[in-house]
Motif scaffolding. Sequence first.
Motif, PDB file in Angstrom:
ATOM      1  N   PRO A  10      18.453   4.442 -12.948  1.00 41.78           N
ATOM      2  CA  PRO A  10      17.101   3.676 -13.121  1.00 41.78           C
ATOM      3  C   PRO A  10      16.283   4.442 -14.314  1.00 41.78           C
ATOM      4  CG  PRO A  10      17.383   3.997 -10.850  1.00 41.78           C
ATOM      5  CD  PRO A  10      18.642   4.979 -11.553  1.00 41.78           C
ATOM      6  N   GLY A  11      15.753   3.673 -15.265  1.00 43.76           N
ATOM      7  CA  GLY A  11      14.930   4.044 -16.223  1.00 43.76           C
ATOM      8  C   GLY A  11      14.825   3.147 -17.545  1.00 43.76           C
ATOM      9  N   LEU A  78       8.056  -4.571 -15.857  1.00 39.62           N
ATOM     10  CA  LEU A  78       9.073  -4.078 -16.461  1.00 39.62           C
ATOM     11  C   LEU A  78       9.243  -2.629 -15.630  1.00 39.62           C
ATOM     12  CD1 LEU A  78       9.268  -4.421 -20.439  1.00 39.62           C
ATOM     13  CD2 LEU A  78      10.934  -5.401 -18.522  1.00 39.62           C
ATOM     14  N   MET A  79       7.883  -2.071 -15.382  1.00 43.38           N
ATOM     15  CA  MET A  79       7.819  -0.791 -14.559  1.00 43.38           C
ATOM     16  C   MET A  79       8.194  -1.095 -13.071  1.00 43.38           C
ATOM     17  SD  MET A  79       6.855   1.554 -16.610  1.00 43.38           S
ATOM     18  CE  MET A  79       7.628   0.591 -18.019  1.00 43.38           C
ATOM     19  N   ALA A  80       8.038  -2.288 -12.563  1.00 43.17           N
ATOM     20  CA  ALA A  80       8.489  -2.632 -11.346  1.00 43.17           C
ATOM     21  C   ALA A  80       9.888  -2.637 -11.187  1.00 43.17           C
ATOM     22  CB  ALA A  80       7.900  -3.830 -10.743  1.00 43.17           C
ATOM     23  N   GLU A  81      10.559  -3.206 -12.231  1.00 45.18           N
ATOM     24  CA  GLU A  81      12.209  -3.239 -12.269  1.00 45.18           C
ATOM     25  C   GLU A  81      12.490  -2.064 -12.056  1.00 45.18           C
ATOM     26  OE1 GLU A  81      13.887  -6.029 -12.107  1.00 45.18           O
ATOM     27  OE2 GLU A  81      12.819  -7.622 -13.095  1.00 45.18           O
ATOM     28  N   PHE A 104       5.297   1.611 -28.004  1.00 46.71           N
ATOM     29  CA  PHE A 104       4.626   2.790 -27.543  1.00 46.71           C
ATOM     30  C   PHE A 104       3.964   2.824 -26.160  1.00 46.71           C
ATOM     31  CE2 PHE A 104       0.284   4.434 -27.471  1.00 46.71           C
ATOM     32  CZ  PHE A 104       0.902   6.033 -27.421  1.00 46.71           C
ATOM     33  N   ASP A 105       3.166   1.643 -25.809  1.00 41.47           N
ATOM     34  CA  ASP A 105       2.842   1.425 -24.635  1.00 41.47           C
ATOM     35  C   ASP A 105       3.736   1.308 -23.229  1.00 41.47           C
ATOM     36  OD1 ASP A 105       0.157   1.373 -25.581  1.00 41.47           O
ATOM     37  OD2 ASP A 105       0.120  -0.525 -26.087  1.00 41.47           O
ATOM     38  N   LEU A 106       4.687   0.973 -23.510  1.00 43.50           N
ATOM     39  CA  LEU A 106       5.813   0.734 -22.719  1.00 43.50           C
ATOM     40  C   LEU A 106       6.221   2.097 -22.537  1.00 43.50           C
ATOM     41  CD1 LEU A 106       7.459  -1.173 -21.137  1.00 43.50           C
ATOM     42  CD2 LEU A 106       8.992  -1.392 -23.134  1.00 43.50           C
ATOM     43  N   VAL A 112       4.233   7.882 -17.670  1.00 46.71           N
ATOM     44  CA  VAL A 112       2.987   8.097 -16.591  1.00 46.71           C
ATOM     45  C   VAL A 112       3.481   7.766 -15.107  1.00 46.71           C
ATOM     46  CG1 VAL A 112       0.683   7.042 -16.097  1.00 46.71           C
ATOM     47  CG2 VAL A 112       1.220   7.608 -18.431  1.00 46.71           C
ATOM     48  N   ALA A 113       4.468   6.826 -15.220  1.00 43.20           N
ATOM     49  CA  ALA A 113       4.925   6.307 -13.924  1.00 43.20           C
ATOM     50  C   ALA A 113       5.978   7.402 -13.412  1.00 43.20           C
ATOM     51  CB  ALA A 113       5.311   4.860 -13.911  1.00 43.20           C
ATOM     52  N   GLY A 114       6.376   8.286 -14.179  1.00 41.86           N
ATOM     53  CA  GLY A 114       7.471   9.127 -13.640  1.00 41.86           C
ATOM     54  C   GLY A 114       8.827   8.660 -13.821  1.00 41.86           C
TER      55      GLY A 114
END
Length: 290
Positions: A10-11, A78-81, A104-106, A112-114
């Motif tokens: 994952p990543g 996308l972060m949830a995925e 960049f924001d992504l 930030v979400a680790g």
Amino acid sequence: MNQVKGELTPGLYLVATPIGHARDITLRTLDWLAVADVLAAEDTRSLRRLMEIHGVALQDRPLLAYHEHNGARMRPRLMAEIAAGRSVLYASEAGTPTISDPGFDLVRAAHVAGHAVTTAPGACAAVAALTLAGLPTDRFLFAGFLPSTGAARRKALRGLAGVQATLVLYESPRRLGGMLADAARELGPERDAAVCRELTKKFEQCTRGSLESLAANYAETAPKGEIVVLIDRGDSMIISESVLEDRVRTALQTMSVRDAADYVAAQLGQKRRPIYQLAMRIAADREDTP
Ligand code: SAM
């Protein structure tokens, strides 16, 4: 983060895509394109076409658009995925994501979400131009696109005048002539520069010359295609007081104190403030002279 038995852990996986020639894609990017759980792209049609060229099947995987207009809405998805254990691949329309392109924001949100973040580097127009142009590469400053309007562009160029590094700029063909003319005025007409056009494509071209000669070259007709402009650093040598005074006096014959200071500082690659003070003194002396 790595490929495990045909799967990715994952990543967020950032991939560079070609800036012209479709074969300028890395094997790692092709591997990731084949197995990532979710594909996201600035331009989904471009990515789909690239995958077709290289025989990579999309199958039933989602291919989602992520660009500057929907980034705020798409990032949480996308972060949830990734949080759900999936690998998310991101490609911008061409070249390296985040370099004058979205992403960049992504990337920041993933850090930030680790989440794990990694990249398969590859084509980038700025680096391709630096490689090709024969201007110094020991230090360079990537400034992306300058403002499009005259006054703002000239101000931005003035801010770059003293930078002791090769300047790397992206520019549209339509604005190239105007930008080079402004650069000649603000940075000095004799500075070496290069216009790198259509890199990696059929009509690739690298035209080298002084800012003044390049500005003249592109004054009448806008070239076709995509363009990177490189500008050599200004001359950092110590200028003698008499040469400086001479240049300021000459400039003051046709310019205001402010413009003369801007012009001479840019031409000689020197700090503006002492030249402005010198110009003020010379102008005041002149007024005192009967
Ligand atoms: N992310 C890309 C990269 O890595 O270079 C840059 C994207 S930016 C939106 C597009 C600009 O890059 C173009 O307007 C042009 O200035 C430059 N560019 C892209 N491809 C190019 C090429 N093949 N030749 C010259 N310049 C190019």
